[in-house]
Design a protein around this motif. Structure first.
Motif, short mmCIF file in Angstrom:
data_model
loop_
_atom_site.label_atom_id
_atom_site.label_comp_id
_atom_site.label_asym_id
_atom_site.label_seq_id
_atom_site.Cartn_x
_atom_site.Cartn_y
_atom_site.Cartn_z
N SER A 64 0.86 -1.17 0.00
CA SER A 64 0.00 0.00 0.00
C SER A 64 0.90 1.23 0.00
CB SER A 64 -0.93 -0.01 1.21
OG SER A 64 -0.20 0.12 2.39
N LYS A 65 0.33 2.41 0.09
CA LYS A 65 1.14 3.62 0.03
C LYS A 65 2.10 3.73 1.21
CE LYS A 65 -1.90 6.50 -2.69
NZ LYS A 65 -2.67 7.73 -2.75
N SER A 66 1.66 3.28 2.36
CA SER A 66 2.47 3.50 3.56
C SER A 66 3.24 2.28 4.06
CB SER A 66 1.59 4.03 4.69
OG SER A 66 0.59 3.08 4.99
N LYS A 67 2.75 1.08 3.76
CA LYS A 67 3.41 -0.10 4.34
C LYS A 67 3.14 -1.35 3.51
CE LYS A 67 -0.47 -1.19 7.31
NZ LYS A 67 -0.91 -1.54 8.61
N VAL A 68 3.79 -2.43 3.91
CA VAL A 68 3.57 -3.74 3.31
C VAL A 68 2.69 -4.54 4.27
CG1 VAL A 68 4.65 -5.88 2.55
CG2 VAL A 68 5.78 -3.70 2.13
N SER A 69 1.59 -5.04 3.76
CA SER A 69 0.68 -5.84 4.57
C SER A 69 0.92 -7.31 4.25
CB SER A 69 -0.76 -5.45 4.24
OG SER A 69 -1.65 -6.25 4.96
N THR A 70 1.20 -8.12 5.26
CA THR A 70 1.51 -9.54 5.08
C THR A 70 0.51 -10.38 5.84
OG1 THR A 70 3.85 -8.98 4.92
CG2 THR A 70 3.32 -11.27 5.27
N GLY A 71 0.09 -11.48 5.22
CA GLY A 71 -0.84 -12.39 5.86
C GLY A 71 -0.64 -13.80 5.36
N ARG A 72 -1.53 -14.69 5.78
CA ARG A 72 -1.42 -16.09 5.41
C ARG A 72 -2.80 -16.62 5.06
NH1 ARG A 72 2.43 -19.78 5.60
NH2 ARG A 72 1.88 -21.94 5.95
N THR A 73 -2.89 -17.42 3.98
CA THR A 73 -4.15 -18.05 3.63
C THR A 73 -4.36 -19.31 4.49
OG1 THR A 73 -3.13 -19.35 1.87
CG2 THR A 73 -4.04 -17.20 1.25
N SER A 74 -5.58 -19.77 4.54
CA SER A 74 -5.91 -20.91 5.38
C SER A 74 -5.50 -22.23 4.73
CB SER A 74 -7.42 -20.96 5.63
OG SER A 74 -7.84 -19.79 6.27
N THR A 75 -5.20 -23.21 5.56
CA THR A 75 -4.98 -24.57 5.10
C THR A 75 -6.33 -25.27 5.05
OG1 THR A 75 -2.78 -24.64 6.07
CG2 THR A 75 -3.81 -26.75 5.60
N ILE A 76 -6.62 -25.91 3.92
CA ILE A 76 -7.90 -26.62 3.78
C ILE A 76 -7.65 -28.06 3.35
CG2 ILE A 76 -9.18 -24.52 3.19
CD1 ILE A 76 -9.20 -25.53 0.27
N LYS A 77 -8.67 -28.89 3.54
CA LYS A 77 -8.61 -30.28 3.09
C LYS A 77 -9.72 -30.46 2.06
CE LYS A 77 -8.35 -34.98 4.88
NZ LYS A 77 -8.32 -35.79 6.11
N LYS A 78 -9.36 -31.05 0.92
CA LYS A 78 -10.30 -31.30 -0.16
C LYS A 78 -10.52 -32.80 -0.31
CE LYS A 78 -8.24 -27.85 -3.13
NZ LYS A 78 -7.86 -27.58 -4.52
N ALA A 79 -11.69 -33.15 -0.80
CA ALA A 79 -11.98 -34.55 -1.11
C ALA A 79 -12.56 -34.62 -2.51
CB ALA A 79 -12.97 -35.12 -0.11
N ILE A 80 -12.00 -35.51 -3.33
CA ILE A 80 -12.54 -35.77 -4.66
C ILE A 80 -13.27 -37.11 -4.57
CG2 ILE A 80 -12.03 -36.15 -7.09
CD1 ILE A 80 -9.54 -34.43 -6.69
N VAL A 81 -14.59 -37.05 -4.70
CA VAL A 81 -15.46 -38.21 -4.51
C VAL A 81 -15.89 -38.73 -5.88
CG1 VAL A 81 -17.62 -39.01 -3.52
CG2 VAL A 81 -16.27 -37.29 -2.32
N THR A 82 -15.65 -40.01 -6.13
CA THR A 82 -16.10 -40.66 -7.36
C THR A 82 -17.35 -41.46 -7.04
OG1 THR A 82 -13.80 -40.86 -8.08
CG2 THR A 82 -15.43 -42.18 -9.25
#
Length: 95
Positions: A64-82
């Motif tokens: 941004s104009k004044s600073k760097v914003s840092t974060g983290r995305t969430s860990t998720i679990k996926k299932a592929i169902v046949t």
């Protein structure tokens, strides 16, 4: 608490639907047996196999104009169902 959180509807997962494969976001503590039982009970189909994937969260930064914003995305679990050939899950039936 429910094992299934939500269906994942992306271009890639919609392409798998023609092969009888459906993608869901599931809770982190769930296993393949729980996922298969929940899908069979909720959608009334016969599950033939379940594949699970953990998608680990990544670090993201934004300037941004004044600073760097840092974060983290969430860990998720996926299932592929046949599902069994001939069965169909319609996510848009209730809309």
């Amino acid at each position: 608490m429910s094992v299934l959180k939500r269906p994942l509807i992306t271009e890639k997962s919609q392409g798998l639907n023609s092969q009888g494969k459906y993608t869901f976001e599931v809770s982190m503590g769930s296993n393949k047996i729980d996922i298969a039982r929940e899908v069979e009970a909720m959608y009334g189909v016969t599950v033939s196999s379940v594949a699970t994937i953990r998608q680990y969260g990544t670090t993201k930064s934004r300037m941004s104009k004044s600073k760097v914003s840092t974060g983290r995305t969430s860990t998720i679990k996926k299932a592929i169902v046949t599902v069994k050939e001939g069965d169909l899950i319609d996510f848009y039936a209730d809309l």
